[in-house]
Design a protein around this motif. Structure first.
Motif, PDB file in Angstrom:
ATOM      1  N   GLY A  83     -39.291  72.744 -19.969  1.00  0.00           N
ATOM      2  CA  GLY A  83     -38.620  73.496 -21.995  1.00  0.00           C
ATOM      3  C   GLY A  83     -40.272  73.640 -22.420  1.00  0.00           C
ATOM      4  N   ALA A  84     -40.193  72.565 -23.760  1.00  0.00           N
ATOM      5  CA  ALA A  84     -41.193  73.214 -24.444  1.00  0.00           C
ATOM      6  C   ALA A  84     -42.181  72.150 -23.842  1.00  0.00           C
ATOM      7  CB  ALA A  84     -40.803  71.610 -25.624  1.00  0.00           C
ATOM      8  N   GLU A  85     -43.334  72.731 -24.284  1.00  0.00           N
ATOM      9  CA  GLU A  85     -44.681  71.634 -23.388  1.00  0.00           C
ATOM     10  C   GLU A  85     -45.772  71.362 -24.426  1.00  0.00           C
ATOM     11  OE1 GLU A  85     -46.797  73.879 -19.965  1.00  0.00           O
ATOM     12  OE2 GLU A  85     -44.714  74.281 -19.262  1.00  0.00           O
ATOM     13  N   LEU A  86     -46.520  70.246 -24.587  1.00  0.00           N
ATOM     14  CA  LEU A  86     -47.549  69.867 -25.108  1.00  0.00           C
ATOM     15  C   LEU A  86     -49.107  69.690 -24.473  1.00  0.00           C
ATOM     16  CD1 LEU A  86     -48.668  67.844 -27.681  1.00  0.00           C
ATOM     17  CD2 LEU A  86     -48.317  66.159 -25.760  1.00  0.00           C
ATOM     18  N   LEU A  87     -49.217  70.640 -25.174  1.00  0.00           N
ATOM     19  CA  LEU A  87     -51.669  70.698 -25.090  1.00  0.00           C
ATOM     20  C   LEU A  87     -51.750  69.940 -25.572  1.00  0.00           C
ATOM     21  CD1 LEU A  87     -53.606  72.617 -23.570  1.00  0.00           C
ATOM     22  CD2 LEU A  87     -53.552  73.993 -25.408  1.00  0.00           C
TER      23      LEU A  87
END
Length: 299
Positions: A83-87
């Motif tokens: 799903g959504a990813e965080l950097l």
């Protein structure tokens, strides 16, 4: 050819630039030594914390396997559906540090480009990274948190703020993976660009030397202890990452200012040579005019 006045003006301005770059190099060198000491103090703590968490997780895995139960350590270890990813993008607050910022920004743009078809979150550490993320258009990028103006005076408070923002996004925004992109300090002359996955934490393997790990008794219990240690573990890792990036930036700035000082010196010496040639040509011309006038009067 430039006039003597123009060359003298260039010599003066180049000399001033050379003095500024030398001063910036000295300041960066002094700060880098302090940053190196901070890294040497933080690395063992982060390493021991990582080892403690992995050993506790391994004991949980062994206990679940022995009881023929599904392995359930902690939500931070669970693999989530894609799903959504965080950097977490760690850059500097200022420029004049060679390729330090451009390398990590280029890698972040590639990271976002590979995930342009899905939702992504970004936590920007440093003004350079924040400004770049703010200028990206046409992508599903949401800035979850910003942390700017903290270099070169990193404290554990900054790591706690960053770690808490990451944990909040991971627990409340449906993030499936947290990745950090930063420059690691290797030596004064070498900084390495690293991409590390922070969450979810890999489940440790039970084979090999790990099978010989003794099963200690814990109070109040392994799961309770692990739940308390994991947030501290993540914040300790971020503290080390911020210190690594800070030292790498200072080393890169020191090298960049050293190169700039050498280039300014070469330019100044070239201008001095051109000015001497111009002045010599003017003197020669005046002597020739005087000799010609004297010969004209004698005849």
């Amino acid at each position: 050819m430039a006039s003597l006045r123009e060359l003298r003006s260039k010599i003066k301005s180049t000399k001033s630039t050379e003095q500024i770059t030398k001063a910036m190099k000295m300041v960066a060198a002094a700060r880098m030594r302090k940053s190196q000491l901070a890294i040497l103090a933080a690395r063992p703590f982060a390493s021991k914390m990582d080892r403690m968490v992995r050993e506790l997780a391994l004991l949980e895995v062994r206990a679940d396997v022995a009881a023929n139960k599904a392995v359930q350590i902690h939500p931070f270890f669970d693999k989530r559906p894609q799903g959504a990813e965080l950097l977490v993008l760690v850059t500097g607050d200022k420029g004049l540090c060679g390729a330090f910022n451009s390398n990590v920004i280029r890698a972040s743009l590639d990271w976002f480009r590979q995930r342009r078809d899905r939702k992504t979150y970004c936590i920007a550490v440093g003004r350079k990274g924040r400004d770049v993320v703010a200028r990206i258009k046409g992508q599903q990028i949401e800035t979850a948190f910003e942390l700017v103006g903290i270099f070169p005076k990193i404290t554990f408070v900054h790591a706690e703020m960053l770690g808490q923002a990451v944990l909040d996004a991971y627990l409340n925004k449906g993030v499936s993976k947290v990745t950090v992109l930063y420059n690691e300090f290797k030596s004064v002359a070498t900084q390495r660009l690293l991409t590390a996955e922070i969450l979810p934490i890999p489940v440790p393997e039970t084979g090999g030397e790990a099978a010989l790990l003794p099963d200690y008794g814990f109070e109040p219990g392994r799961q309770e202890l692990l739940a308390e240690l994991l947030p501290r573990h993540i914040k300790a890792q971020f503290y080390r990452i911020l210190l690594e990036s800070q030292a790498a930036e200072l080393a890169s700035r020191m090298n960049a200012m050293d190169s700039a000082s050498k280039n300014a010196k070469e330019m100044r010496e070239g201008y001095v040579l051109d000015a001497n040639r111009t002045r010599q040509a003017m003197i020669t011309k005046e002597i020739a005019e005087l000799v010609g006038g004297a010969e004209a009067l004698a005849s």
